[in-house]
Design a protein around this motif. Sequence first.
Motif, mmCIF file in Angstrom:
data_model
loop_
_atom_site.group_PDB
_atom_site.id
_atom_site.type_symbol
_atom_site.label_atom_id
_atom_site.label_comp_id
_atom_site.label_asym_id
_atom_site.label_seq_id
_atom_site.Cartn_x
_atom_site.Cartn_y
_atom_site.Cartn_z
ATOM 1 N N SER A 467 0.842 -1.202 0.000
ATOM 2 C CA SER A 467 0.000 0.000 0.000
ATOM 3 C C SER A 467 0.878 1.254 0.000
ATOM 4 C CB SER A 467 -0.935 -0.013 1.200
ATOM 5 O OG SER A 467 -0.197 -0.239 2.373
ATOM 6 N N ALA A 468 0.220 2.368 -0.165
ATOM 7 C CA ALA A 468 0.932 3.650 -0.135
ATOM 8 C C ALA A 468 0.206 4.546 0.849
ATOM 9 C CB ALA A 468 0.954 4.279 -1.521
ATOM 10 N N HIS A 469 0.945 5.094 1.738
ATOM 11 C CA HIS A 469 0.374 6.021 2.722
ATOM 12 C C HIS A 469 -0.267 7.198 1.993
ATOM 13 C CE1 HIS A 469 0.348 9.032 5.971
ATOM 14 N NE2 HIS A 469 0.125 7.966 6.731
ATOM 15 N N LYS A 470 -1.247 7.792 2.645
ATOM 16 C CA LYS A 470 -1.974 8.905 2.011
ATOM 17 C C LYS A 470 -1.029 10.031 1.569
ATOM 18 C CE LYS A 470 -6.378 11.221 2.596
ATOM 19 N NZ LYS A 470 -6.754 11.377 1.315
ATOM 20 N N SER A 471 -0.051 10.304 2.420
ATOM 21 C CA SER A 471 0.877 11.394 2.087
ATOM 22 C C SER A 471 1.702 11.041 0.848
ATOM 23 C CB SER A 471 1.789 11.683 3.270
ATOM 24 O OG SER A 471 2.614 10.574 3.509
ATOM 25 N N ILE A 472 2.017 9.741 0.712
ATOM 26 C CA ILE A 472 2.777 9.290 -0.453
ATOM 27 C C ILE A 472 1.918 9.412 -1.711
ATOM 28 C CG2 ILE A 472 3.878 7.245 -1.490
ATOM 29 C CD1 ILE A 472 5.510 8.425 0.789
ATOM 30 N N GLN A 473 0.638 9.042 -1.550
ATOM 31 C CA GLN A 473 -0.277 9.153 -2.689
ATOM 32 C C GLN A 473 -0.391 10.595 -3.145
ATOM 33 O OE1 GLN A 473 -4.098 7.299 -2.060
ATOM 34 N NE2 GLN A 473 -3.176 5.427 -1.280
ATOM 35 N N GLN A 474 -0.456 11.478 -2.153
ATOM 36 C CA GLN A 474 -0.558 12.903 -2.484
ATOM 37 C C GLN A 474 0.700 13.392 -3.184
ATOM 38 O OE1 GLN A 474 -1.455 14.355 1.377
ATOM 39 N NE2 GLN A 474 -3.675 14.340 1.026
ATOM 40 N N LYS A 479 3.388 15.140 -8.086
ATOM 41 C CA LYS A 479 4.469 15.061 -9.068
ATOM 42 C C LYS A 479 3.996 14.436 -10.376
ATOM 43 C CE LYS A 479 8.118 15.118 -5.711
ATOM 44 N NZ LYS A 479 9.557 14.957 -5.565
ATOM 45 N N GLY A 480 2.731 14.094 -10.429
ATOM 46 C CA GLY A 480 2.178 13.538 -11.653
ATOM 47 C C GLY A 480 2.705 12.146 -11.953
ATOM 48 N N ILE A 481 2.876 11.354 -10.906
ATOM 49 C CA ILE A 481 3.416 10.003 -11.086
ATOM 50 C C ILE A 481 2.308 8.964 -10.923
ATOM 51 C CG2 ILE A 481 4.905 8.290 -9.947
ATOM 52 C CD1 ILE A 481 6.730 10.889 -9.522
#
Length: 508
Positions: A467-474, A479-481
Motif C-alpha cells: 500500500s501507499a500512505h496517504k501522504s505518499i499518494q498525495q 508530481k504527476g506520477i
Amino acid sequence: DHVYEALLNTEVDLDELEPDTMLEEKWIKEAVKRSGMKYRWAKLVETKVRENKDIQRQPPPDPAQLVTRAPVVTIMGHIDHGKTTLLDSLRKSQIVAQEAGGITQHIGAFRVELPSGEKITFLDTPGHAAFSAMRARGTMITDIVILVVAADDGVMKQTIESIELAKKAKVPIIVAVNKCDKPQADPQRVKQELAGHDVICEDLGGEIQAIHVSALKGDNLLELAEATVTLAEVLELKGDPTGLVEGSVIESRTDKGKGPVTTAIIQRGTLRKGCTLVAGKCWAKVRFMFDENNQAVKEAGPSIAVEIVGWKDLPSAGEEILEVESEQRAREVVEWRSYMEEQDKLKDEQQVIEAKQKQHHDTYKKERESLAHLSWRQRRAALYKANKHKGIHRPSERTENEELTMPIIIKGDVDGSVEALLNILESYDADDQCLLDVVHFGVGDISEKDINLAETFSGIIYGFNVSAHKSIQQLAEKKGISLRLHRVIYKLLDELKEDLSSKLPPTT
Ligand code: GDP
C-alpha cells in the motif's frame, strides 16, 4: 473553469491571467486536484497563491485625481564639499520663516516653503548611502538630486559616483557650486569638469542648472530652491491624494517616550490618525503624526514626510508602507509574510536535500551503465546479490529509441512475489516493440524514495500487495506520477500491458 482550462493547456501562461481570477485559493486547489497537474504547474500556482495573501496592489491612479506635488530632493556630493552645511542652512532658513519656531529635530526629512508658497521636501541624510539603500529596495522616492561641488576643489571621486547613481536611477540633477565665498573659488572650472562627465550646465549649452552658492553664508539658497521648483514644474510631478496610502520608511528608531517611530514619505493617498499600515513584517495603527518641528500633523499627502507613532514593531528604513483596511488584515499580512519567509528558509533546505537525492540517482545510473555489458539476468543477479532489496537497473538495449522504453518500478509484499513478477516481466522481453526498463524493485510499501525515483526516470510504479500512505499518494499526485497498486497479479499485468501499448505508436 478557465483557470482549470489554463492549467491543462500548457500554451496558456499563468502570468497572463487576470490577477482577479487567481484570487480564490480554493479554485486553484480544486484545479490542481482535477487536473492531476504536474509539479511544475503546482509550483507556478503556489507562486500565485503566495501573491494573493499579501496586499493586492491598487490600480494605478485615475488621472483626474492627480494633483501637483512637491519635489522630494536628495543632496549628494563629495565629502567635505558642504552637504551637511547646505542642509543645515536650508533648514534654518525655514525656522526663521516659520515664526512658531519649534525645536527642530532630526526626523530624516524637512520641508522648505518658498515665499511664493511652493514647497520642497529635502531628505536630510546626505550622501549616497541613503540614496543607494532606497534604490536597492526598488523604491525611488527622490525626484531631484542636488549635486554639491565645492568651487575650490572641483569634481572628485564621490562627485562622479553621485552622477552615476543619479543617472542610473534616472533622477535629474541640479548643481550647487558651493563655497563660492572662498577667494580661490573657480565655479567655471567646476562646470567644465562636470561637462567631462556628461553633466552639461546651461552656460555651456546644456540643460542642467548650476547655482553658485555659499552654504556657510547662506548666499543664493533661495535661487537654488527656485531652480529646484522650476525643474519640478518641468517634471510635472503628480500624486494621488485619494485611495489607500502608499509610502516609504526613510528613518526608523525607538523613542524613549513614543516607542517605535518611523519617518515616512507619503507617495500616494493621505495619511491620517487611525490609518492601519503595514511595512515589511510590522504594522501600525497610526496614533500620532509629527513634523520636523515636533508639531502634531493632522494629515499628510503625497511628498510629505511625517513621523509616525503607533508601530507595534520597528520596520527598517527603505521598507514600503501600505495601508490596509483593518487591523485584522494587517495582522494577516504580517503573519503571511513571516510564514512565507519561514517557507523560503525551508525551501532552501529542501533544495539541499533534493541535490543529495539527485546525487544518489546519478550513482544508480552509473551502476546501471557499469553493468551494461552483462545480460539482464546476470545484471539482476549481480545487483540483487550486492544489494538485496535495493533494486535492479536494467538499461534499455535500444537506447537509440529511448521513447520506446517504459521505465517501471516494482514493489511487492515479499521477496517471492517480487521475484515472480520480475520473472514474468522477463518474458515480455520477447515482445520487442517496447522495452521494459525496471529501474528499481524492492519489498515493502511505496516510499518517498520510490516516488522520487519514478520522477527521475519518468517511470510508473507497480505495487503488488503493498500500500501507499496517504501522504505518499498525495506526493505522487503532486508530481504527476502513476501509482498502480494491485492485489491480483494478472490485473497488475493487464494494466502494465495497457501502459505498454499506450507507449507504442498507433498502428497504421
Ligand atoms: P559634507 O561632508 O559634504 O557634509 O561637508 P560639510 O557640510 O561638513 O562641510 C565641510 C567643511 O566645509 C566644513 O568645515 C564647512 O564649514 C565648510 N563649508 C561648507 N560650506 C561652505 C561654504 O559655502 N563656504 C565655506 N567657506 N566653507 C564651507
